[in-house]
Design a protein around this motif. Structure first.
Motif, PDB file in Angstrom:
ATOM      1  N   PRO A 188       0.833  -1.192   0.000  1.00  0.00           N
ATOM      2  CA  PRO A 188       0.000   0.000   0.000  1.00  0.00           C
ATOM      3  C   PRO A 188       0.874   1.252   0.000  1.00  0.00           C
ATOM      4  O   PRO A 188       1.940   1.277   0.595  1.00  0.00           O
ATOM      5  CB  PRO A 188      -0.782  -0.108   1.308  1.00  0.00           C
ATOM      6  CG  PRO A 188      -0.717  -1.530   1.675  1.00  0.00           C
ATOM      7  CD  PRO A 188       0.580  -2.049   1.126  1.00  0.00           C
ATOM      8  N   ARG A 189       0.422   2.265  -0.697  1.00  0.00           N
ATOM      9  CA  ARG A 189       1.158   3.514  -0.768  1.00  0.00           C
ATOM     10  C   ARG A 189       0.157   4.647  -0.843  1.00  0.00           C
ATOM     11  O   ARG A 189      -0.998   4.462  -0.546  1.00  0.00           O
ATOM     12  CB  ARG A 189       2.113   3.500  -1.964  1.00  0.00           C
ATOM     13  CG  ARG A 189       1.412   3.415  -3.316  1.00  0.00           C
ATOM     14  CD  ARG A 189       2.408   3.520  -4.451  1.00  0.00           C
ATOM     15  NE  ARG A 189       1.771   3.659  -5.737  1.00  0.00           N
ATOM     16  CZ  ARG A 189       1.384   4.809  -6.278  1.00  0.00           C
ATOM     17  NH1 ARG A 189       1.557   5.929  -5.642  1.00  0.00           N
ATOM     18  NH2 ARG A 189       0.823   4.847  -7.463  1.00  0.00           N
ATOM     19  N   VAL A 190       0.604   5.800  -1.258  1.00  0.00           N
ATOM     20  CA  VAL A 190      -0.259   6.963  -1.420  1.00  0.00           C
ATOM     21  C   VAL A 190      -0.151   7.423  -2.864  1.00  0.00           C
ATOM     22  O   VAL A 190       0.944   7.459  -3.422  1.00  0.00           O
ATOM     23  CB  VAL A 190       0.180   8.097  -0.466  1.00  0.00           C
ATOM     24  CG1 VAL A 190      -0.641   9.343  -0.693  1.00  0.00           C
ATOM     25  CG2 VAL A 190       0.063   7.648   0.973  1.00  0.00           C
ATOM     26  N   GLY A 191      -1.276   7.758  -3.472  1.00  0.00           N
ATOM     27  CA  GLY A 191      -1.251   8.286  -4.824  1.00  0.00           C
ATOM     28  C   GLY A 191      -0.587   9.649  -4.846  1.00  0.00           C
ATOM     29  O   GLY A 191      -0.680  10.425  -3.894  1.00  0.00           O
ATOM     30  N   LYS A 192       0.106   9.962  -5.936  1.00  0.00           N
ATOM     31  CA  LYS A 192       0.780  11.253  -6.059  1.00  0.00           C
ATOM     32  C   LYS A 192      -0.220  12.399  -6.070  1.00  0.00           C
ATOM     33  O   LYS A 192       0.076  13.493  -5.619  1.00  0.00           O
ATOM     34  CB  LYS A 192       1.631  11.292  -7.319  1.00  0.00           C
ATOM     35  CG  LYS A 192       2.812  10.344  -7.267  1.00  0.00           C
ATOM     36  CD  LYS A 192       3.590  10.378  -8.561  1.00  0.00           C
ATOM     37  CE  LYS A 192       4.722   9.369  -8.533  1.00  0.00           C
ATOM     38  NZ  LYS A 192       5.394   9.272  -9.834  1.00  0.00           N
ATOM     39  N   LEU A 193      -1.415  12.136  -6.580  1.00  0.00           N
ATOM     40  CA  LEU A 193      -2.437  13.168  -6.653  1.00  0.00           C
ATOM     41  C   LEU A 193      -3.556  12.960  -5.633  1.00  0.00           C
ATOM     42  O   LEU A 193      -3.996  13.894  -4.994  1.00  0.00           O
ATOM     43  CB  LEU A 193      -3.017  13.195  -8.069  1.00  0.00           C
ATOM     44  CG  LEU A 193      -3.939  14.330  -8.421  1.00  0.00           C
ATOM     45  CD1 LEU A 193      -3.251  15.671  -8.234  1.00  0.00           C
ATOM     46  CD2 LEU A 193      -4.395  14.197  -9.857  1.00  0.00           C
ATOM     47  N   ALA A 194      -3.992  11.708  -5.475  1.00  0.00           N
ATOM     48  CA  ALA A 194      -5.073  11.407  -4.528  1.00  0.00           C
ATOM     49  C   ALA A 194      -5.088   9.906  -4.256  1.00  0.00           C
ATOM     50  O   ALA A 194      -4.581   9.121  -5.048  1.00  0.00           O
ATOM     51  CB  ALA A 194      -6.427  11.837  -5.091  1.00  0.00           C
ATOM     52  N   THR A 195      -5.683   9.539  -3.133  1.00  0.00           N
ATOM     53  CA  THR A 195      -5.861   8.137  -2.771  1.00  0.00           C
ATOM     54  C   THR A 195      -7.317   7.936  -2.376  1.00  0.00           C
ATOM     55  O   THR A 195      -7.852   8.692  -1.560  1.00  0.00           O
ATOM     56  CB  THR A 195      -4.944   7.743  -1.594  1.00  0.00           C
ATOM     57  OG1 THR A 195      -3.605   8.076  -1.928  1.00  0.00           O
ATOM     58  CG2 THR A 195      -5.043   6.258  -1.302  1.00  0.00           C
ATOM     59  N   PHE A 196      -7.944   6.931  -2.982  1.00  0.00           N
ATOM     60  CA  PHE A 196      -9.334   6.613  -2.686  1.00  0.00           C
ATOM     61  C   PHE A 196      -9.416   5.184  -2.160  1.00  0.00           C
ATOM     62  O   PHE A 196      -8.761   4.287  -2.690  1.00  0.00           O
ATOM     63  CB  PHE A 196     -10.209   6.704  -3.947  1.00  0.00           C
ATOM     64  CG  PHE A 196     -10.291   8.079  -4.535  1.00  0.00           C
ATOM     65  CD1 PHE A 196     -11.157   9.023  -4.017  1.00  0.00           C
ATOM     66  CD2 PHE A 196      -9.492   8.426  -5.616  1.00  0.00           C
ATOM     67  CE1 PHE A 196     -11.239  10.289  -4.566  1.00  0.00           C
ATOM     68  CE2 PHE A 196      -9.569   9.681  -6.175  1.00  0.00           C
ATOM     69  CZ  PHE A 196     -10.436  10.624  -5.647  1.00  0.00           C
ATOM     70  N   ALA A 197     -10.224   4.968  -1.128  1.00  0.00           N
ATOM     71  CA  ALA A 197     -10.565   3.628  -0.666  1.00  0.00           C
ATOM     72  C   ALA A 197     -11.980   3.363  -1.163  1.00  0.00           C
ATOM     73  O   ALA A 197     -12.915   4.083  -0.815  1.00  0.00           O
ATOM     74  CB  ALA A 197     -10.499   3.537   0.849  1.00  0.00           C
ATOM     75  N   LEU A 198     -12.105   2.357  -2.005  1.00  0.00           N
ATOM     76  CA  LEU A 198     -13.370   2.054  -2.651  1.00  0.00           C
ATOM     77  C   LEU A 198     -13.880   0.724  -2.127  1.00  0.00           C
ATOM     78  O   LEU A 198     -13.196  -0.296  -2.236  1.00  0.00           O
ATOM     79  CB  LEU A 198     -13.140   1.983  -4.166  1.00  0.00           C
ATOM     80  CG  LEU A 198     -14.313   1.663  -5.046  1.00  0.00           C
ATOM     81  CD1 LEU A 198     -15.378   2.745  -4.914  1.00  0.00           C
ATOM     82  CD2 LEU A 198     -13.850   1.564  -6.487  1.00  0.00           C
ATOM     83  N   GLN A 199     -15.047   0.736  -1.500  1.00  0.00           N
ATOM     84  CA  GLN A 199     -15.641  -0.489  -0.981  1.00  0.00           C
ATOM     85  C   GLN A 199     -16.889  -0.801  -1.798  1.00  0.00           C
ATOM     86  O   GLN A 199     -17.866  -0.050  -1.765  1.00  0.00           O
ATOM     87  CB  GLN A 199     -15.997  -0.349   0.490  1.00  0.00           C
ATOM     88  CG  GLN A 199     -16.459  -1.650   1.088  1.00  0.00           C
ATOM     89  CD  GLN A 199     -16.631  -1.558   2.590  1.00  0.00           C
ATOM     90  OE1 GLN A 199     -16.763  -0.475   3.148  1.00  0.00           O
ATOM     91  NE2 GLN A 199     -16.631  -2.696   3.249  1.00  0.00           N
TER      92      GLN A 199
END
Length: 152
Positions: A84-95
């Motif tokens: 797991p990491r962080v997006g350079k622009l954004a990070t979304f958790a999608l359930q």
């Protein structure tokens, strides 16, 4: 660094958005249950990669068969780092809770914006992700908003 809940279910994906050029998302999808990280370029590859993973896991179970002209027999590009990491622009958790009416239903968390919304269809999901990117664009300095989004 935004955190995600380690207890996510099988229908959960983390979307690491690294670029968003002219509305075209690019980045990686991480599936915590399989620990696979897939690269994607464009909305079609993002959605079809997630659908393929859910079909292989059969979770959440689809309530109908997908109509196609020809059955898909290939695989999507895969295997970036599986951490797991962080997006350079954004990070979304999608359930994704359900796959009904030829669409998805669930919730999306924008980790940097610390916001969570439910969605009733893939189209509504796309609108939510786009609104997060628009909100991010509006908070950038006036000097070079497009360049900053593309550099990220």
């Amino acid at each position: 660094m935004p955190q995600y809940d380690q207890r996510y279910t099988a229908g959960t994906f983390l979307i690491y958005l690294d670029r968003y050029d002219d509305g075209i998302p690019c980045g990686q999808i991480f599936h915590p249950q399989t620990e696979e990280c897939l690269h994607f370029r464009g909305l079609t590859q993002l959605l079809l990669s997630m659908e393929q993973t859910m079909d292989l896991e059969n979770l959440p179970q689809s309530f109908q068969s997908v109509r196609t002209f020809f059955p898909f027999v290939g695989t999507f590009s895969n295997n970036a780092d599986a951490q797991p990491r962080v997006g350079k622009l954004a990070t979304f958790a999608l359930q994704i809770l359900f796959r009904r009416n030829a669409s998805w239903q669930g919730s999306i968390s924008w980790l940097e914006g610390k916001q969570r919304q439910s969605f009733r269809s893939v189209l509504e999901l796309v609108h939510l992700m786009n609104s997060a990117m628009e909100a991010k664009r509006l908070t950038l300095p006036e000097t070079a908003p497009v360049e900053r989004l593309r550099e990220a």
